[in-house]
Design a protein around this motif. Structure first.
Motif, PDB file in Angstrom:
ATOM      1  N   PRO A 209      14.341  -1.142  53.676  1.00  0.00           N
ATOM      2  CA  PRO A 209      14.558   0.308  53.628  1.00  0.00           C
ATOM      3  C   PRO A 209      14.700   0.774  52.179  1.00  0.00           C
ATOM      4  O   PRO A 209      15.067   0.002  51.283  1.00  0.00           O
ATOM      5  N   ALA A 210      14.446   2.046  51.935  1.00  0.00           N
ATOM      6  CA  ALA A 210      14.474   2.582  50.582  1.00  0.00           C
ATOM      7  C   ALA A 210      15.898   2.582  50.058  1.00  0.00           C
ATOM      8  O   ALA A 210      16.832   3.012  50.737  1.00  0.00           O
ATOM      9  N   GLY A 211      16.050   2.092  48.843  1.00  0.00           N
ATOM     10  CA  GLY A 211      17.373   2.096  48.247  1.00  0.00           C
ATOM     11  C   GLY A 211      17.471   1.136  47.090  1.00  0.00           C
ATOM     12  O   GLY A 211      16.480   0.823  46.416  1.00  0.00           O
ATOM     13  N   PHE A 212      18.702   0.650  46.831  1.00  0.00           N
ATOM     14  CA  PHE A 212      18.966  -0.191  45.662  1.00  0.00           C
ATOM     15  C   PHE A 212      19.843  -1.364  46.064  1.00  0.00           C
ATOM     16  O   PHE A 212      20.756  -1.238  46.884  1.00  0.00           O
ATOM     17  N   ARG A 213      19.531  -2.502  45.450  1.00  0.00           N
ATOM     18  CA  ARG A 213      20.393  -3.676  45.584  1.00  0.00           C
ATOM     19  C   ARG A 213      21.099  -3.882  44.244  1.00  0.00           C
ATOM     20  O   ARG A 213      20.471  -3.977  43.189  1.00  0.00           O
ATOM     21  N   ILE A 214      22.422  -3.932  44.301  1.00  0.00           N
ATOM     22  CA  ILE A 214      23.235  -4.144  43.101  1.00  0.00           C
ATOM     23  C   ILE A 214      23.881  -5.515  43.206  1.00  0.00           C
ATOM     24  O   ILE A 214      24.624  -5.795  44.161  1.00  0.00           O
ATOM     25  N   THR A 215      23.587  -6.350  42.238  1.00  0.00           N
ATOM     26  CA  THR A 215      24.191  -7.679  42.195  1.00  0.00           C
ATOM     27  C   THR A 215      25.119  -7.733  40.992  1.00  0.00           C
ATOM     28  O   THR A 215      24.691  -7.498  39.852  1.00  0.00           O
ATOM     29  N   GLY A 216      26.381  -8.025  41.237  1.00  0.00           N
ATOM     30  CA  GLY A 216      27.351  -8.109  40.156  1.00  0.00           C
ATOM     31  C   GLY A 216      27.758  -9.541  39.883  1.00  0.00           C
ATOM     32  O   GLY A 216      27.803 -10.364  40.789  1.00  0.00           O
ATOM     33  N   GLY A 217      28.065  -9.833  38.633  1.00  0.00           N
ATOM     34  CA  GLY A 217      28.602 -11.144  38.306  1.00  0.00           C
ATOM     35  C   GLY A 217      30.019 -11.318  38.816  1.00  0.00           C
ATOM     36  O   GLY A 217      30.507 -12.439  38.941  1.00  0.00           O
TER      37      GLY A 217
END
Length: 729
Positions: free
Chosen positions: A88-96
């Motif tokens: 789906p349209a959007g964003f994946r945010i991966t944090g340390g």
């Protein structure tokens, strides 16, 4: 995978009732779905900021998915990666870590707020400077004062620093701007924040503030910060037991942790305010009871607050008493060093920092006495002394870095005792200043803040809000620039222009951005030309040193004044002598005056257009007023420098036209000062500043006028004795 979907149709009630954490399932267009690692307080804060941005902007969205992940192996702490998802349209945010994930979420919130979500770039982000902090001199109580409490802003903020609402608002704002360190500075905080079993009667209940009118007669060493008459007439601003105080500060530190912020306490020494001589405690360095008391207090501070990240210590300003069988560093080790070791013995895995300031001490002595704590020892240095708004590459730290052992790091104390009242904003200066800081092999981090003004709630606006606005919110653009650029100095000016456009949509953002930067250049320009290293010696908002207003710098002072070391600027005497002009790149006083004038005039020209647009919003009106005031202050200094140059020439050459030119420039300086004072006083009340005195721009105007008379009465050769070389011994 956890997921929460929020429909924009119910977003308003969602924000009003604060019901995050209860899934609202809605798959219709216009909903926002949050997936993944969304249970940590840091990510929950970022989600709330995203929802706030959608609510405030009213931006119609297609169904948007924001997925949060934490991957400690792929990214460092505070780092994050943003990836665009197509379906789906959007964003994946991966944090340390959760803080990195929060920062990524804050990027999403900002992109929505500035209408740039479709332009949000993918990629990885890592902190340029690992620890980015605020220096906060904290006025806890009349019995346990900070170094600065004899000032109006500090007295006004004693109730605030014991308010949960204040710290929630303050720490939220820090996180938004990417600050992750809060340093709290107090002469002797222990009676107000810990219970010490060996000295139980020292702990203080309740919060007191004196009713006695304060003035500028206090010592600048902190030695008389609590006077007997101040304790005889007090008000209790909050009823609290010491146990309630401990619970309060534990909550503050937990809330800070939930925003990715470390908390440190800093002290000056030796101060024992609040002990009232109990148990034989004194400020004598050789008093064994005092040593025992401090060691136990430090131990309990570390034990009581598991989230405390460290303690900062100062080898002064009050360590001269006693017969001095112990050196300064021996005393600090036996109290703070041993106290920290006592506490950590029970917590062997705890990360903790002991920060020793380079102040009134010697590096070799520190290393000698603290050799058993080198694994937790770091240093701290006044990077620009008291004036961060001067030059972006201050030279003072160079010899310190050369002497520091390899592998050891220092913090930078970035003192802002230049600008208390006005809203500063020049991203080019902030970016260059940050890029000139030492590299990560030498730099532990920085914390910025003043000694002479409390960065709590503002206390000088003539019609201040209730509650008063946070200084950090009033001067939001300045805090944003320093925080964001110290995390990522590659952020472009265009990005900041978009932020201004979203906040002030009624005026052309490019003109506002340019005017703001031009007005903000006044302070660095004048301070590099007229240098007083500590705040007592130079307060550019009022052209003075302590005590106000008698400490006003006259035109004669400008003739004899020195420029900032390392600035490449010639003072007036060097410029007249020419022989000192061996450096072809040296800048003369008239060039500084021209730069001041040009930036001021650019500001005023742009403001004429901005003001023609019938500005109505309170914040924008105040911002434009600040820019106008700074512009007229710049014009005042430009004319004063020109007048001083002409008068110095007349002193040497005796040409009547030189004297007349000086008088004319100083008359123009007065006109600009009057405009400056009129605008500033329409917004701000006069105030008592603890390091300068009572500052009233209207009263100072009389001293500005005297410059004209000084010039009129000047006789050639008046400086002969003051410029003569000192006799040889």
């Amino acid at each position: 995978m956890l997921r929460t979907v929020v429909s924009t149709a119910v977003l308003a009630s969602f924000l009003v009732w604060g019901c995050f954490g209860h899934p609202i399932w809605a798959d219709e267009p216009g909903s926002i779905e949050f997936r993944g690692d969304i249970r940590t307080p840091q990510v929950a804060f970022a989600i709330d900021e995203i929802l706030q941005s959608v609510f405030v902007t009213g931006t119609p969205q297609p169904r948007l998915v924001v997925e949060f992940r934490v991957d400690k192996k792929a990214l460092p702490p505070q780092g994050y990666r943003i990836e665009r998802m197509e379906s789906p349209a959007g964003f994946r945010i991966t944090g340390g870590d959760p803080t990195g994930a929060m920062y990524g979420g804050l990027d999403i919130a900002e992109a929505i707020r500035i209408h740039a979500l479709n332009e949000l770039p993918e990629g990885e982000h890592r902190p340029y400077i690992e620890r980015r902090g605020i220096k906060f001199n904290i006025p806890l109580d009349v019995r346990t004062p900070s170094y600065s409490d004899n000032g109006d802003s500090f007295q006004a903020n004693i109730p605030e620093v014991w308010s949960t609402a204040f710290w929630h608002e303050f720490l939220d704002e820090m996180a938004r701007h990417r600050y992750n360190v809060l340093t709290l500075w107090n002469l002797h905080p222990f009676p107000s924040i810990v219970r010490v079993p060996e000295f139980p009667d020292v702990a203080l209940n309740d919060v007191w503030r004196t009713r006695v009118r304060l003035d500028d007669s206090f010592s600048h060493s902190g030695s008389d910060m609590v006077r007997p008459e101040m304790l005889r007439d007090v008000e209790i601003v909050r009823r609290m037991t010491i146990d309630e105080k401990i619970a309060f500060w534990r909550h503050v530190m937990q809330y800070a942790h939930d925003r990715g912020i470390e908390v440190y306490w800093f002290t000056w020494n030796i101060f024992v305010w609040g002990t009232d001589g109990k148990y034989g405690i004194t400020a004598d360095r050789d008093n064994p009871v005092t040593i025992q008391y401090f060691r136990a207090s430090v131990r309990e501070l570390v034990r009581t607050y598991p989230l405390l990240a460290g303690i900062g210590i100062t080898a002064g300003e009050n360590m001269g008493r006693g017969d001095k069988r112990l050196t300064v560093e021996q005393w600090l080790w036996q109290t703070y060093g041993e106290g920290v070791r006592d506490a950590l013995a029970d917590q062997p895995g705890r990360s903790f920092r002991l920060i020793h300031r380079f102040h009134m001490t010697d590096l070799n002595e520190i290393l000698k006495e603290f050799h058993n704590a080198l694994d937790i020892l770091e240093f701290s240095y006044k990077y620009s002394v008291a004036h961060m708004y001067s030059i972006p590459n201050p030279p003072f730290i160079k010899p310190v870095l050369e002497r520091m052992p390899a592998g050891m790091k220092t913090w930078l104390t970035v003192r802002n005792d230049d600008i208390y009242s006005f809203r500063w904003g020049d991203p080019d200066y902030a970016r260059e200043y940050i890029l000139n800081m030492p590299g990560p092999d030498r730099l532990a981090g920085f914390y910025m803040g003043p000694d002479g003004y409390c960065w709590g709630r503002e206390a000088i606006d003539v019609d201040g809000e209730v509650p008063r606005q946070l200084v950090m919110k009033k001067q939001w653009y300045s805090f944003l620039l320093w925080g964001r650029l110290s995390y990522d100095p590659a952020l472009s000016n265009e990005h900041f222009r978009k932020i201004l456009a979203a906040r002030f949509p009624d005026v052309p953002s490019e003109k506002l951005f340019t005017a703001w930067a031009a007005a903000s250049r006044v302070f660095p320009l004048i301070t590099r030309f007229f240098w007083g290293d500590i705040d007592l010696r130079w307060f550019p908002e009022a052209c003075m040193r302590y005590p106000a207003p008698r400490g006003f710098y006259t035109v004669k002072d400008f003739i004899l004044g020195q420029t900032m070391p390392g600035s490449g600027v010639l003072n007036i005497q060097e410029w007249l002598n020419k022989k000192e002009r061996t450096n072809e790149n040296a800048i003369g006083p008239l060039e500084i005056a021209s730069d001041l004038d040009n930036n001021a005039q650019k500001t005023l020209t742009l403001l004429a257009d901005l003001k023609s647009r019938q500005v109505t919003g309170r914040e924008l009106q105040r911002t434009l007023g600040d820019l106008e005031a700074m512009a007229y202050l710049g014009k005042y200094y430009a004319e004063k420098i020109r007048g001083a140059v002409n008068l110095a020439e007349f002193d040497r050459e005796g040409q009547p036209d030189q004297k007349q030119a000086a008088v004319e420039h100083l008359q123009k300086a007065l006109e600009n000062w009057q405009n400056y004072a009129r605008i500033a006083l329409s917004w701000f009340k006069p105030q008592l500043l603890n390091r300068i005195g009572y500052v009233d721009l209207r009263e100072i105007t009389a001293y500005v006028e005297k410059d004209i008379e000084i010039a009129r009465q000047w006789q050639p050769g008046s400086l002969k004795d003051e410029l003569a070389p000192a006799p040889k011994k």
